[in-house]
Design an enzyme around this catalytic site. Structure first.
Site, PDB file in Angstrom:
ATOM      1  N   HIS A  46       0.796  -1.233   0.000  1.00 50.64           N
ATOM      2  CA  HIS A  46       0.000   0.000   0.000  1.00 50.64           C
ATOM      3  C   HIS A  46       0.835   1.293   0.000  1.00 50.64           C
ATOM      4  CE1 HIS A  46      -3.460  -2.565   0.834  1.00 50.64           C
ATOM      5  NE2 HIS A  46      -2.853  -3.049   1.885  1.00 50.64           N
TER       6      HIS A  46
HETATM    7  O1  RIB Z   1      -5.191   0.029   4.318  1.00 53.23           O
HETATM    8  C1  RIB Z   1      -3.790   0.075   4.220  1.00 53.23           C
HETATM    9  C2  RIB Z   1      -3.230   1.124   5.117  1.00 53.23           C
HETATM   10  O2  RIB Z   1      -3.511   0.789   6.468  1.00 53.23           O
HETATM   11  C3  RIB Z   1      -1.688   1.221   5.052  1.00 53.23           C
HETATM   12  O3  RIB Z   1      -1.306   2.543   5.314  1.00 53.23           O
HETATM   13  C4  RIB Z   1      -1.226   0.326   6.158  1.00 53.23           C
HETATM   14  O4  RIB Z   1       0.032   0.742   6.700  1.00 53.23           O
HETATM   15  C5  RIB Z   1      -2.299   0.559   7.180  1.00 53.23           C
HETATM   16  O5  RIB Z   1      -1.954   1.740   7.890  1.00 53.23           O
END
Ligand code: RIB
Ligand code: CA
Length: 312
Positions: free
Chosen positions: A241
Site C-alpha cells: 500500500h
Molecule cells: O489500508 C492500508 C493502510 O492501512 C496502510 O497505510 C497500512 O500501513 C495501514 O496503515
C-alpha cells in the site's frame, strides 16, 4: 526536488515507503517524520520511525510524536497484520536517537510556514488525525502546502478493515472528512491501485538479493506482513500500500487517475469510513482530489528495489 513530511504509522508498508524515499535524496528531501497512532499505538509508531531512519543511516531526520488517538472513535489497530511492534519481521535494534521535543502537528505547521509557499508536500501513510489537527489549528497552511499525497480510501475495492472502509480512513473518518473538505491539493492512492501491487515471491526476493541491510530488512518485513493478506485474498502476493505514495512522488507517470469528488461517511456505524467517490461524476459535487485508479506494478517494484539498493 520535493520537500516532504511523512505522516505515518509504521507498519511494514510505511517502512518501505519511507526507505524508498530516503534512497531518493536527489528527488525527495525528507524534512521530517510525524508519527501517528494507527497500525499500532503511538509509542510503537514513534519507536519504529526512529528505527527506520537509523536503518537508513539518517538519524539526522527529525521524528516527532503526534496524535495518540483519533478525533472521536477509540483507536482501532492492526496487529493482526503488522505484529505487536508494528514492524515485526526483521530484527532491528532499538533506536539510540530520541523523538524531538514538541508535537508533530506543530512541526508540520512550523515547517510549512518556514519554507516558501507551495514547496512542502505531506505524504500521509496512516490515519489523517495529525493532518486534520494541523489544518484546524493553522488553516493558513492549507493554501501554502504544495499538497497532500495520501494512501487511503477505496471505490472499486471498497474496503479492507470493514466491507466498506479502508483502514486509514476507517480509524479516523472525522479527520479524513476534514482533510477532503479542506480545499488542499489532494492526491489519493486508494486500495484500487494498491491492490494491483502484489508483493510476489520474486519481488520480495529482489529486495533480499540487493545484499544490503535495508534490502534484507524489507524482505523480512514483507515476508512477515504478507501472511494475513495471503490467507484473506488468496493472491500470488500481498498488496503493497504505502510505497505507492513514494512512487507517485517519484514517478507519477507510473499511475493513471482522474480528478473526482471524494466524501467520507462519518455518521453510519455500518459504513463508517467509506470513501464515497463520485468516479463516474453522477453528482454535481465538485472534484476535490486526484484519485489514482491504476498503476504499472512491474515498474513500481523495480523503482522501489532500485531506491532501497541505494541505502546502507
Ligand atoms: O489500508 C492500508 C493502510 O492501512 C496502510 O497505510 C497500512 O500501513 C495501514 O496503515
Ligand atoms: Ca500506514
Amino acid at each position: 526536488m520535493r520537500k516532504v513530511i511523512f505522516d505515518t504509522d509504521p507498519g511494514q508498508d510505511d517502512a518501505v515507503a519511507i526507505l524508498a524515499a530516503l534512497g531518493s535524496p536527489d528527488e525527495i528531501e525528507v524534512l521530517g517524520i510525524s508519527a501517528v497512532a494507527g497500525n499500532i499505538p503511538l509509542h510503537h509508531t514513534v519507536n519504529n520511525a526512529l528505527r527506520l531512519v537509523e536503518l537508513a543511516g539518517r538519524p539526522d531526520i527529525p521524528v516527532y510524536a503526534g496524535a495518540d488517538r483519533p478525533f472521536a472513535h477509540r483507536l482501532v489497530t492492526a496487529e493482526h497484520v503488522h505484529g505487536v511492534t508494528g514492524l515485526d519481521g526483521p530484527d532491528l535494534p532499538q533506536p539510540v536517537t530520541k523523538p524531538r521535543e514538541g508535537h508533530s502537528v506543530d512541526f508540520i505547521i512550523d515547517t510549512v510556514r518556514r519554507l516558501p509557499d507551495k514547496t512542502v508536500t505531506i505524504a500521509a501513510l496512516g490515519p489523517l488525525t495529525n493532518i486534520a489537527l494541523a489544518f484546524l489549528k493553522a488553516p493558513d497552511i492549507i493554501e501554502r502546502l504544495q499538497g497532500v499525497v495520501l494512501m487511503g480510501g477505496a471505490y472499486f475495492e471498497v474496503g479492507n478493515i470493514t466491507p466498506t472502509a479502508e483502514f486509514n480512513i476507517y480509524v479516523d473518518p472525522d479527520a479524513a472528512g476534514i482533510v477532503f473538505r479542506s480545499g488542499a491539493d489532494i492526491t489519493v492512492l486508494p486500495l484500487d491501485v494498491t491492490h494491483q501491487m502484489h508483493s510476489t515471491p520474486p519481488r520480495i526476493e529482489a529486495f533480499r538479493q540487493i545484499g544490503n541491510k535495508a534490502g534484507a530488512a524489507v524482505a523480512a518485513m514483507l515476508t512477515f506482513s504478507e501472511t494475513y493478506d495471503l490467507k484473506k485474498y488468496g493472491w500470488n502476493g500481498a498488496p503493497l500500500h504505502d510505497p505507492c505514495v513514494t512512487a507517485f512522488l517519484l514517478r507519477p507517470d507510473l499511475f493513471e487517475g482522474r480528478r473526482v469528488n471524494v466524501e467520507v461517511e462519518t455518521g453510519s456505524a455500518l459504513t463508517r469510513g467509506m470513501t464515497v467517490v463520485d468516479f463516474w461524476r453522477v453528482t454535481d459535487r465538485q472534484p476535490n482530489a486526484f484519485y489514482v485508479r491504476s498503476g504499472d506494478a512491474d515498474r513500481f517494484f523495480a523503482l522501489l528495489t532500485e531506491r532501497v539498493a541505494r541505502l546502507p
